[in-house]
Scaffold this motif. Structure first.
Motif: not given
Length: 194
Positions: A5-6, A72-73, A79-81, A85-87
């Motif tokens: 989870q983020y 993740l990679w 798209g989230i990043v 930003g990177r959570p």
């Protein structure tokens, strides 16, 4: 099983319709993602269900580490990043997974409860108790699924459940479920995972 989870905390005046629209237009993109058991697109709104914050907080139950790594990679997490930003990505090793009594119903709410594992705990006995919590939750009226996992770095247990109706109050952090992708849900091993 690996739980991940983020949680992206958003400003108090953030228009949460942006998150609703994001999930409505992009949620289906993981409906066939290899290695993914379940992704619950979760959000919290300040003042709703006791939430003190606005947040977007998807939770994943992965069948394979390859699936998690591909996400993740790959372009999904990028798209989230790009947008937020990177959570920090939290992840837990699976202890137990159970289908609930309302397994076929659509998900409306989710509960996340974190539990510190005290220093000096007898781990083999404790994880047995933690795994039984998933089974107990799965037997509750309206529960779609329940999972328990542990982060052995921080010694924190995660109890997660999806509900077909409003979640009961006072048992953890309550989230609204905006969508659920479950391409390999049937492959999640039921019962304890050791």
């Amino acid at each position: 099983m690996h739980a991940m989870q983020y949680e992206i905390t958003l400003p108090a005046d953030y228009d949460m319709d942006i998150i609703r629209e994001r999930v409505a237009t992009r949620g289906h993109l993981l409906d066939g993602f290899p290695g993914l058991g379940v992704k619950a697109y979760l959000m919290r709104e300040r003042g709703v269900d006791g939430s003190p914050v606005n947040a977007y907080a998807p939770l994943y139950l992965w069948n394979t580490p390859q699936g998690m790594n591909s996400f993740l990679w790959g372009p999904g997490f990028q798209g989230i990043v790009d947008d937020f930003g990177r959570p920090q990505v939290q992840h837990w090793t699976g202890l137990a997974y159970e289908e609930g009594v309302a397994a076929g119903a659509p998900a409306k709410a989710a509960i996340r409860r974190r539990q510190r594992i005290p220093e000096g705990s007898h781990l083999s006995g404790l994880v047995e108790e933690l795994a039984l919590e998933a089974r107990r939750l799965a037997r509750c009226d309206g529960v779609i699924l329940a999972a328990t996992a542990v982060d052995p770095r921080t010694w924190e247990a995660l109890h997660f459940s999806l509900w077909a109706h409003d979640a009961p109050e006072g048992v953890g952090d309550v989230f609204q479920v905006r969508h659920m992708s479950a391409p390999e849900r049937k492959l999640l091993a039921q019962g304890r995972h050791w």
